[in-house]
Every structure is written in C-alpha cells, then in structure tokens.
Write a protein that holds these residues in place. Sequence first.
Motif, mmCIF file in Angstrom:
data_model
loop_
_atom_site.group_PDB
_atom_site.id
_atom_site.type_symbol
_atom_site.label_atom_id
_atom_site.label_comp_id
_atom_site.label_asym_id
_atom_site.label_seq_id
_atom_site.Cartn_x
_atom_site.Cartn_y
_atom_site.Cartn_z
ATOM 1 N N TRP A 47 0.681 -1.014 -0.268
ATOM 2 C CA TRP A 47 0.417 0.157 0.081
ATOM 3 C C TRP A 47 0.712 1.377 0.179
ATOM 4 C CZ3 TRP A 47 -5.591 -0.810 -0.484
ATOM 5 C CH2 TRP A 47 -5.328 -1.869 -0.070
ATOM 6 N N ILE A 48 0.347 2.216 -1.083
ATOM 7 C CA ILE A 48 1.096 3.990 -0.449
ATOM 8 C C ILE A 48 -0.375 4.674 -0.683
ATOM 9 C CG2 ILE A 48 3.363 3.254 -1.855
ATOM 10 C CD1 ILE A 48 1.673 4.332 -4.516
ATOM 11 N N GLU A 49 0.619 5.815 -0.388
ATOM 12 C CA GLU A 49 -0.233 6.712 -0.213
ATOM 13 C C GLU A 49 -0.059 8.073 -1.283
ATOM 14 O OE1 GLU A 49 -1.095 7.718 4.755
ATOM 15 O OE2 GLU A 49 -0.343 9.266 3.570
ATOM 16 N N LEU A 50 -0.916 8.455 -1.908
ATOM 17 C CA LEU A 50 -0.314 9.667 -3.580
ATOM 18 C C LEU A 50 0.648 10.661 -2.541
ATOM 19 C CD1 LEU A 50 -4.193 10.639 -4.203
ATOM 20 C CD2 LEU A 50 -2.696 8.722 -5.181
ATOM 21 N N GLY A 51 0.390 10.644 -1.132
ATOM 22 C CA GLY A 51 2.026 12.149 -1.551
ATOM 23 C C GLY A 51 1.474 13.414 -2.159
ATOM 24 N N PRO A 52 2.492 14.651 -1.844
ATOM 25 C CA PRO A 52 1.637 15.861 -2.164
ATOM 26 C C PRO A 52 1.621 15.682 -3.635
ATOM 27 C CG PRO A 52 4.258 15.099 -2.223
ATOM 28 C CD PRO A 52 3.947 14.172 -1.659
ATOM 29 N N TYR A 53 0.152 16.323 -3.770
ATOM 30 C CA TYR A 53 -0.860 15.941 -5.303
ATOM 31 C C TYR A 53 -0.087 16.473 -6.452
ATOM 32 C CZ TYR A 53 -4.310 16.523 -8.541
ATOM 33 O OH TYR A 53 -5.432 16.341 -10.308
ATOM 34 N N GLY A 54 0.376 16.236 -7.335
ATOM 35 C CA GLY A 54 1.463 16.058 -8.467
ATOM 36 C C GLY A 54 2.679 15.376 -8.480
ATOM 37 N N TYR A 55 3.337 14.977 -7.100
ATOM 38 C CA TYR A 55 4.139 13.993 -7.406
ATOM 39 C C TYR A 55 4.147 12.626 -8.396
ATOM 40 C CZ TYR A 55 7.943 10.781 -5.945
ATOM 41 O OH TYR A 55 9.044 10.244 -6.258
ATOM 42 N N LEU A 56 2.789 12.066 -7.773
ATOM 43 C CA LEU A 56 2.907 10.998 -8.793
ATOM 44 C C LEU A 56 1.825 11.538 -9.585
ATOM 45 C CD1 LEU A 56 1.548 8.372 -6.084
ATOM 46 C CD2 LEU A 56 4.211 8.102 -7.521
ATOM 47 N N PRO A 57 2.240 10.558 -11.025
ATOM 48 C CA PRO A 57 0.827 10.750 -11.978
ATOM 49 C C PRO A 57 -0.237 11.259 -11.336
ATOM 50 C CG PRO A 57 2.236 9.022 -12.258
ATOM 51 C CD PRO A 57 2.410 9.241 -10.766
ATOM 52 N N SER A 58 -1.254 12.434 -12.455
ATOM 53 C CA SER A 58 -2.241 12.978 -11.513
ATOM 54 C C SER A 58 -3.471 12.280 -12.254
ATOM 55 C CB SER A 58 -2.490 14.286 -11.760
ATOM 56 O OG SER A 58 -2.593 14.448 -12.390
#
Length: 303
Positions: A47-58
């Motif tokens: 499991w992972i979290e999205l982190g700061p929005y825009g770091y992972l593909p949106s």
Amino acid sequence: MTTPTSQPARIHIGSAPDSWGVWFPDDPQQVPYQRFLDEVAEAGYEWIELGPYGYLPSDPHVLTEETGRRGLKVSAGTVFTGLHHGPAVWEKTWEHVSSIAELTRAMGAEHLVVIPSFWRDDKTGEVLEESSLTVEQWGHLATQTERLGREVRDRYGLKLVFHPHADTHVDTEENVTRLLDATDPDLVSLCLDTGHYAYCGGDSVKLIETYGERIGYLHLKQVDPAVLAEVHEQGTPFGPAVAQGVMVEPPRGVPELEPVLAAAGRLDIDLFAIVEQDMYPCEPDRPLPIADRTRRYLRSCGV
C-alpha cells in the motif's frame, strides 16, 4: 479495498513518498516517482499514499498502470487545509480538495488525510500567525472540518481522517482531544501519527485506548528523544528539525511501535498503518535500506 467482514480484522501496512524524502510535487532534491514506486515495492510494501498532489501522476489511468504493474495499491490521498479561518476559505479549500479527492476515489482508496496548516513556515521558521487558536477559530475549525467530512463522504465516498501535526494548531494531547470532542464522530476520524504525537508530548497508546472509536488511520513514525529535546530547547521549526534527524527509523526512537500496534489491533477493525519517516531532504540511496529494515521490523511486531 477493505478486508471482507467475514475475515478477521487486520492492520494493513504501507509506506508513503514521505519516507523517500518527498515533501513537494516537484523538487530537484527528491527522487523521481518511478524510483519511489520501484523501491517501495522492492521493500515489501503493498500500500502507498498519494503524497503531495502532483508528485505521482494525477491521471488515474497512468497511475493505475504504474502502481498495478508493481503490485501496489493506494490507501489515501492527503490535503492541507486552513479551516480555522472559517467560511471565507471554503471555496479555495474545496477547489484544492476536490481534485485530490477525485484521484483518491479513482484509485480505489477510501481515506482522505487532512492536515491543518502550519502556524510558522516549514522551511524558514517565519511566524505566519499565532500558535494558539481563539475560541472563535476553534469553532470554525470544528464546523468546517465537519463540513469537509460531509462533502468528501457524500461526493466521493471518502472518510476524512484528521492528522495532528507538529507546528500546527492541532498538535498536543489537549488540542487533539479538544478537536475530537468538538466534532461529529460520523464525519471526522483521526489519523494518528505516532511520531508527530510523540513530538508534541502525546501518548499514542493512551489515545488509542481512550478514543479508540475515533481512530480511523495510523501513520507509523518515531522520534529521537535526544534530538527532540534539543529541538524544543532551541525552538527549532519542524522542517529544520527533520533535517537534523529528529525522525528516526524504528526501533531507534519513541514511541515503541509494538505496544501501539497491539493497542490498535485490540480495536478489532481493519486499519491502515502507513510508515512515514520524515526525511526531507535526504540522499537518494538512503530510503530503500531504511524501508527494507522497517518492513522487517514491523513483521517482527506481528504485522
């Protein structure tokens, strides 16, 4: 996403971009998202979290492909809010929250981690506002957090979990319990971050045992007591404190995680426990060995 009710409740272990030194959507000191995804899977996390929005593909299609081929799933998105400012900030807040909530839902997650805004700048230490809220501001915080909980539930099917955080207005045991007592349990649950709560003098086991029905999510983290004492003595802001190594990998700090996990297990609910070792900035080769050791340590704790 959750374990079927016919099966025993269990704790789902994951990690987050934070444990790879990622605090911002784009920063040259941070590892590329592909490396984070590769290494978090290599370390044994599901499991992972999205982190700061825009770091992972949106784009959810892109992110689904990127996570799926690595055997990863998303547990939550994260937003920062300044809801103690009242209705005047609602529209701006919702504009920020809705995009993240949309991606969170699209990825099959059910939780939205809400972090209150900092009262001093995380990098410079500049004081942005008073460190304590007025009675009126506490009222705004409770009312607007409930409103946010209702909106993300009704529009996106998400559960709001409020994250007490160092250098914010919801930090100590007194302030955490004040927020819990002032909000509707059906709308506002707690993301208990063991490191931040210890940083601010709280006892995670006591909080779980006292407010167990409000615990909706965990962040697993430890602090170095010696560094923390120096941080408090010098009034160091949170960002520089992290750079000084105030957060450490388990079992090198406090609180002890085995009693925390045992107390959480006694709640008899499905619960995410996401490792979040603040390490900004950090060398790119540092996170993976720590993540691997941490995962093995958590297995020794029975999760």
